[in-house]
Write an enzyme that holds these catalytic residues in place. Structure first.
Site, short mmCIF file in Angstrom:
data_model
loop_
_atom_site.label_atom_id
_atom_site.label_comp_id
_atom_site.label_asym_id
_atom_site.label_seq_id
_atom_site.Cartn_x
_atom_site.Cartn_y
_atom_site.Cartn_z
N ARG A 102 1.21 -10.31 -1.86
CA ARG A 102 2.01 -11.51 -2.08
C ARG A 102 2.00 -11.91 -3.55
O ARG A 102 0.93 -12.00 -4.17
CB ARG A 102 1.43 -12.65 -1.24
CG ARG A 102 2.07 -14.01 -1.46
CD ARG A 102 3.42 -14.08 -0.79
NE ARG A 102 3.84 -15.48 -0.70
CZ ARG A 102 5.04 -15.91 -1.10
NH1 ARG A 102 5.91 -15.07 -1.63
NH2 ARG A 102 5.36 -17.18 -0.95
N GLU A 152 -30.17 -14.47 25.70
CA GLU A 152 -30.78 -14.24 24.38
C GLU A 152 -30.19 -13.00 23.72
O GLU A 152 -29.83 -13.03 22.53
CB GLU A 152 -32.29 -14.09 24.53
CG GLU A 152 -33.04 -14.06 23.22
CD GLU A 152 -34.54 -14.07 23.42
OE1 GLU A 152 -35.16 -13.02 23.19
OE2 GLU A 152 -35.08 -15.10 23.83
N GLU A 183 -22.13 -18.67 24.78
CA GLU A 183 -23.57 -18.42 24.73
C GLU A 183 -24.32 -19.57 24.04
O GLU A 183 -25.36 -19.36 23.43
CB GLU A 183 -23.86 -17.10 24.01
CG GLU A 183 -24.40 -16.03 24.96
CD GLU A 183 -23.30 -15.49 25.87
OE1 GLU A 183 -22.68 -16.31 26.57
OE2 GLU A 183 -23.08 -14.27 25.90
#
Length: 401
Positions: free
Chosen positions: A284, A256, A379
């Site tokens: 750019r 958790e 997770e």
């Protein structure tokens, strides 16, 4: 760039810690991360620097030599580290979860024995829950512990062990039927064992083998391994908390807070992708002007920055909820789900802004493009997070009819 992902209400100490970590990331991690990642080289010098900063003991109480900081402070530090290189945050994360589990669930003897050395970084932690045929179904664990006098004998194969080679302490979840009659729910017959070992690969203690590093698409540098137990003997005093049958709950508590950590990592990677995208867009030039002046690119940058802000806010909310002592599985699940999905999207947009150069290994965005997908899985997948969120919402909004 500095205006994104700011956190209100931090103390002077928290701000000082974050400033120190941010400076370390800019000077010691970002300049070398891509080279180390391409060589799949363990970042020993970086880890040594984190040890000197005291980050291995960030949440370990001061009585054990740690800094005694909050989950929020830890998560914000992880966000900064992941911004530099996500693999480094993984090295810290698994260590942190084991320290957290010890702090919350360990016996006094276990805390006294491990936490001071973990705070100093002399013991590095890892945790092992998954197995080759397991996926997200933790109840299907087949690795087993059998009581033999004052010891337990462990057998089985574990998978996806971060820090498997470099760690010296592994929290391993296995099935333990002793004291739990047939028919007991699977999650009530699991136990977490604290397994000490030598760092390295091969047979690292009798009955325990770390075969070697798993070759991965991204998330390189950090060692991800299997763990094979064949007659591994562990003394009874290395059952986390001293009582069998509580392992599932202990691991879920660790995961958790780990989800807050993964959310923080997603925030950090997304921040770096935005930084690279907005910088490149101003350098750019096409059709006579910087591509940042084209409306299509400005729209992308606006969407990217908004996602970085939203993910950061949810991550901070989940951490603060846990720090307050309240249940936070809903908030942690939402934060992990949103941050990992947004991270993938922000990285891809930065990749698109780079055009063909994004496909070149000379550009940092190429590394981030390979790293972001791991956060979609670690997770718990997006689907698992949605299950958690959905169930909790039904608890909170139960229809009274």
């Amino acid at each position: 760039m500095a205006r994104l992902a700011q956190t209100a209400g931090l103390t002077d100490i928290q701000q000082e810690i974050l400033s120190t970590v941010r400076d370390f990331v800019d000077k010691e991690i970002i300049p070398v991360a891509t080279g180390l990642e391409h060589r799949d080289e363990y970042p020993q010098q970086i880890v040594d620097g984190l040890k000197e900063l005291g980050l291995f003991g960030l949440m370990i109480p001061e009585e054990y030599g740690g800094l005694g900081e909050s989950l929020l402070t830890y998560a914000l530090c992880v966000e900064e580290i992941a911004r530099g290189w996500m693999s480094v945050s993984g090295i810290i994360n698994t260590h942190f979860i084991v320290a957290y589990m010890l702090k919350q669930h360990g016996t006094q003897e276990q805390k006294d024995h491990f936490l001071p050395r973990m705070a100093a970084g002399d013991i590095r932690g890892a945790f092992s829950m998954s197995e080759p045929g397991l996926g997200s179904d933790v109840s299907a664990i087949t690795s087993k512990a059998v009581k033999d006098g004052e010891e337990y004998v462990l057998n089985g194969q574990k998978m996806w062990l971060t820090n498997g080679g470099t760690s010296s302490l592994v929290a391993v979840l296995v099935r333990s039927d002793e004291g739990h009659p047939e028919g007991t729910a699977p999650h009530k017959s699991m136990t977490t064992f604290l397994v000490e070992k030598e760092p390295g690969f091969g047979e690292v203690r009798p009955g325990l083998t770390i075969p070697g590093k798993i070759d991965k698409m991204g998330y390189k540098g950090v060692d991800t391994t299997e763990l094979i137990m064949d007659g591994l003997r562990i003394p009874a005093n290395r059952v986390l908390g001293g009582v069998t049958g509580r392992g599932f709950y202990q691991m879920m508590d660790g995961v958790e807070v780990g989800r807050v950590n993964v959310a923080a990592r997603g925030c950090g990677v997304a921040q770096r992708a935005f930084e690279l995208g907005v910088q490149y867009a101003q350098q750019r030039h096409t059709f006579g002007k910087a591509i940042a002046q084209h409306q299509a690119i400005q729209f992308k940058l606006a969407e990217m920055a908004t996602k970085v802000e939203a993910a950061h806010a949810m991550m901070v909310n989940a951490a603060r909820k846990k720090d307050s002592g309240e249940r936070n599985d809903l908030e942690a699940g939402m934060a992990k789900y949103l941050a990992s999905e947004y991270c993938k999207e922000v990285v891809e947009d930065a990749f698109r802004i780079h055009g063909g150069y994004g496909f070149s290994k000379e550009y940092e965005i190429e590394r981030l493009y390979r790293e972001a997908p791991m956060l979609l899985i670690g997770e718990g997948t997006a689907e698992i997070q949605k299950m958690i969120i959905g169930r909790r919402l039904l608890e909170e909004y139960r229809f009274q009819g």
